[in-house]
Design a protein around this motif. Structure first.
Motif, PDB file in Angstrom:
ATOM      1  N   GLY A   1       1.482   5.477   7.960  1.00 56.63           N
ATOM      2  CA  GLY A   1       2.552   4.162   7.236  1.00 56.63           C
ATOM      3  C   GLY A   1       2.146   3.606   6.734  1.00 56.63           C
ATOM      4  N   LEU A   2       1.439   2.408   6.867  1.00 55.15           N
ATOM      5  CA  LEU A   2       1.026   1.567   5.303  1.00 55.15           C
ATOM      6  C   LEU A   2       0.325   2.058   4.667  1.00 55.15           C
ATOM      7  N   LEU A   3      -0.743   3.205   4.586  1.00 56.59           N
ATOM      8  CA  LEU A   3      -1.515   3.987   3.592  1.00 56.59           C
ATOM      9  C   LEU A   3       0.180   4.725   2.136  1.00 56.59           C
TER      10      LEU A   3
ATOM     11  N   ALA B   1      -2.233  -4.732   4.357  1.00 53.99           N
ATOM     12  CA  ALA B   1      -1.836  -4.657   6.008  1.00 53.99           C
ATOM     13  C   ALA B   1      -2.589  -3.789   6.242  1.00 53.99           C
ATOM     14  N   LEU B   2      -2.857  -2.654   5.763  1.00 54.41           N
ATOM     15  CA  LEU B   2      -3.814  -1.919   6.771  1.00 54.41           C
ATOM     16  C   LEU B   2      -4.784  -2.409   7.152  1.00 54.41           C
ATOM     17  N   TRP B   3      -5.669  -3.269   6.161  1.00 56.92           N
ATOM     18  CA  TRP B   3      -7.052  -3.842   6.459  1.00 56.92           C
ATOM     19  C   TRP B   3      -6.586  -5.251   7.359  1.00 56.92           C
TER      20      TRP B   3
ATOM     21  N   ALA C   1      -5.503   9.049   8.930  1.00 57.26           N
ATOM     22  CA  ALA C   1      -4.588   8.424   8.405  1.00 57.26           C
ATOM     23  C   ALA C   1      -3.668   9.152   6.495  1.00 57.26           C
ATOM     24  N   LEU C   2      -5.849   8.639   6.105  1.00 59.57           N
ATOM     25  CA  LEU C   2      -6.734   8.929   5.264  1.00 59.57           C
ATOM     26  C   LEU C   2      -6.587  10.565   4.511  1.00 59.57           C
TER      27      LEU C   2
ATOM     28  N   ASP D   1       4.403  10.335  10.134  1.00 60.31           N
ATOM     29  CA  ASP D   1       3.936   9.438   8.903  1.00 60.31           C
ATOM     30  C   ASP D   1       4.265   8.165   8.846  1.00 60.31           C
ATOM     31  N   SER D   2       4.856   7.907   9.944  1.00 61.11           N
ATOM     32  CA  SER D   2       5.347   6.197   9.779  1.00 61.11           C
ATOM     33  C   SER D   2       5.404   6.374  11.538  1.00 61.11           C
TER      34      SER D   2
END
Length: 606
Positions: A424-426, A433-435, A456-457, A497-498
């Motif tokens: 979802g973040l991607l 936020a992902l990092w 996720a990628l 997806d989230s």
């Protein structure tokens, strides 16, 4: 809390042999009272006594006993566990004298007092103090339109003889209470447990191979309306079944009456925390309405501890803050024991603690009974720990228990939510936020979530781009079978997806429906009503509409629950990050004292 059943003969009358057997086999669900009703078009519903009809009920109403050869077109049966209005006025089946509308009901309508006021304003008179009578008159007044008014856990069957006659079978929003059905030899049977169908004349087991595959390959159960028998179905939460008696064709029309619609939160986090606490507190308050003592399942985890501490506040308002009993499963091996956490809650709330000690020896002695009560298989011995907790509650004469079921699914309590979160973040382009989440994952787990991030990628990139990834880092999606998908109007994909879509699927698809089944059968086996405050629909719609970073942030799950309970329950519990649940020393049992027993059972089964 009770057990219910209904038999609808499609074209010709049937007799009550199956009705009596189906009631007898679920005596554990309602040992306090028993009742039956029969009806044939053109006549009036008639209520009968059974072998376990309470003496007070029998003396009050002077019912005749139901004979096995009694004929009927439609019949209702009820087993009562008396919780509200313990007098004969709460006896079921209930009939509305003017319309003939009749009902058998399992569960609780927690806001019955508020609905009762609304009906009294319309001129209705009540003869009991039960939620059952409120539900019956609500149906008389509003029909299916009464369902959205109900806050509770319930399954019930309505015989509505108006306009030729219809039978309705309804299940609560999330399926907290069970309801099964089948067509068998010109009859439609509705019931609380599958075993009631299995004792019917003409029943033959037809194994559902797809469900067996789900269970053996993936440990999945209760994923949809199918059961392990191809001819037996469960009504999904939030649906109802309808049979038109005028048509005479026996068609069972199933419709959804509730659609989960999370309420998107746009306010501040501080206000969300206040609302969260208030909603959960009110849910606990409603679920402590009873005319018998209410106890709590206490594991020492965040969820059950929150419930016990909030219950203390309710009891304080009632002037009985020392009136709470708790039951905790304990083990001699500290790796599986949570008593040190539960004890902190007990000390703060001044509860009366009761400890039980599940053992492998007890498992071997009670395993067949546990399996019989569950009807369908279960995936692990954690069920046995829960079983022992309810047995312990029965030993101290508790008839109602409240616990923390449903929190994990709403508040990202399980490991494995990370993939949905990172995806979802991607997709939203929130790379910072992902990092940040990845770094906090490393702080708590000791390593970066490389697999989750790569998954996720790959979820976000076109399929052809998978070739860019080295084989050992390539995430291969499993085949998504139709049985894994939850209703399409609520979520479109099984590959989430989230985080929000993943949590919705956990509530509606898997694992929550199976956990609710386990809890219902294990509690009712000991004639105990189990209530789950986290499943109040107002609370569910609120939590699933929260921004994801209110729920899972900086590597910490259940963030908003912890913040809302700070100062309400001990800091030692608020700050817990390990998760155990209804744990057992299953691995030790398999490897040590239970090896021979497990191997013998597997070999015998094969």
């Amino acid at each position: 809390m009770c057990g219910i059943l209904s038999i609808v003969n499609i074209k010709t009358n049937g007799t009550s042999h199956d009705l009596l057997r189906a009631s007898s086999i679920i005596r554990h669900r309602g040992p306090d009272d028993e009742g039956f009703l029969t009806w044939t078009p053109g006549g009036k519903p008639k209520i009968w006594a059974g072998g376990d009809t309470a003496k007070s009920t029998f003396d009050h109403y002077k019912y005749e006993y139901l004979a096995p050869e009694t004929e009927f077109r439609v019949a209702l049966g009820h087993r009562r566990l008396s919780i509200l209005d313990l007098s004969p006025a709460g006896h079921q089946p209930m009939v509305h004298a003017e319309t003939g509308v009749s009902m058998v009901f399992n569960g609780e309508i927690y806001n019955f007092a508020e609905i009762k006021l609304e009906l009294e304003a319309k001129g209705y008179t009540f003869y009991s103090h039960s939620d059952s009578e409120v539900l019956l008159l609500a149906w008389v007044e509003w029909g299916k339109a009464c369902l959205p008014k109900l806050n509770g856990m319930f399954s019930f069957v309505i015989l509505d003889p108006r306009n030729g006659g219809k039978v309705f079978a309804i299940r609560d929003r999330f399926g907290v209470k069970p309801l099964y059905w089948t067509k068998l030899n010109g009859r439609v049977i509705f019931c609380s447990e599958i075993k009631q169908i299995r004792v019917a004349d003409g029943y033959r087991l037809s194994i559902n191979k797809e469900k067996v595959f789900q269970y053996l390959a993936h440990g999945l159960v209760d994923t949809d309306e199918q059961t392990f028998d191809t001819e037996v179905y469960q009504l999904k939460g939030g649906t109802f079944a309808e049979i038109d008696l005028v048509s005479g064709n026996g068609d069972v029309k199933i419709e959804r009456w509730y659609h989960l619609k999370p309420k998107a939160w746009t306010g501040t986090e501080a206000l969300a925390i206040d609302n969260f606490r208030a909603l959960l507190q009110d849910s606990v308050r409603l679920r402590m309405r009873a005319d018998v003592p209410v106890g709590s399942c206490l594991s020492g985890g965040v969820d059950s501890s929150a419930i016990v501490c909030l219950a203390r506040r309710v009891l304080e308002d009632l002037g009985d803050h020392k009136g709470q009993k708790t039951v905790t499963a304990c083990y001699s091996d500290p790796r599986f024991d949570e008593w040190k956490f539960a004890e902190e809650v007990v000390k703060q709330t001044e509860a009366e603690p009761h400890r039980i000690f599940p053992s492998f020896d007890r498992l071997t002695k009670e395993f067949e009974t546990l399996l019989w009560h569950q009807d369908d298989p279960f995936p692990s011995t954690s069920m046995f720990s829960q079983w022992c907790v309810f047995a312990g509650a029965a030993e101290v004469h508790l008839k109602v228990m409240i616990d923390g079921q449903g929190s994990d699914e709403q508040l990202a309590g399980y490991g494995g939510n990370d993939l949905a979160l990172y995806t979802g973040l991607l997709k939203k382009g929130k790379y910072g936020a992902l990092w940040s989440e990845s770094r906090n994952f490393k702080k708590t787990k000791g390593h970066y979530p490389i697999g989750f991030v790569l998954g996720a990628l790959q979820e976000c990139l076109p399929k052809w781009s998978l070739k860019m990834f080295p084989a050992k880092y390539r995430v291969v999606k499993p085949e998504i079978r139709s049985w894994l998908k939850v209703p399409t109007e609520q979520i479109q994909r099984a590959q989430y997806d989230s985080l929000q879509s993943g949590l919705i699927a956990q509530v509606l698809g898997t694992p929550l429906p199976s956990l609710l089944r386990f809890e219902d059968r294990s509690s009712m086996a000991w004639s105990i009503e189990s209530r789950v405050p986290f499943m109040d629909y107002r609370f569910v719609e609120f939590t699933l509409g929260l921004p994801e970073n209110f729920v899972y942030k900086d590597g910490l799950r259940k963030t908003i629950l912890r913040k809302a309970m700070r100062g309400v329950m001990p800091d030692m519990i608020v700050d817990r990050t390990d998760k155990m649940g209804f744990v057992t020393p299953e691995e030790l049992w398999l490897r040590e004292e239970g090896t021979a027993w497990f191997r013998e059972r597997v070999t015998t089964t094969l």
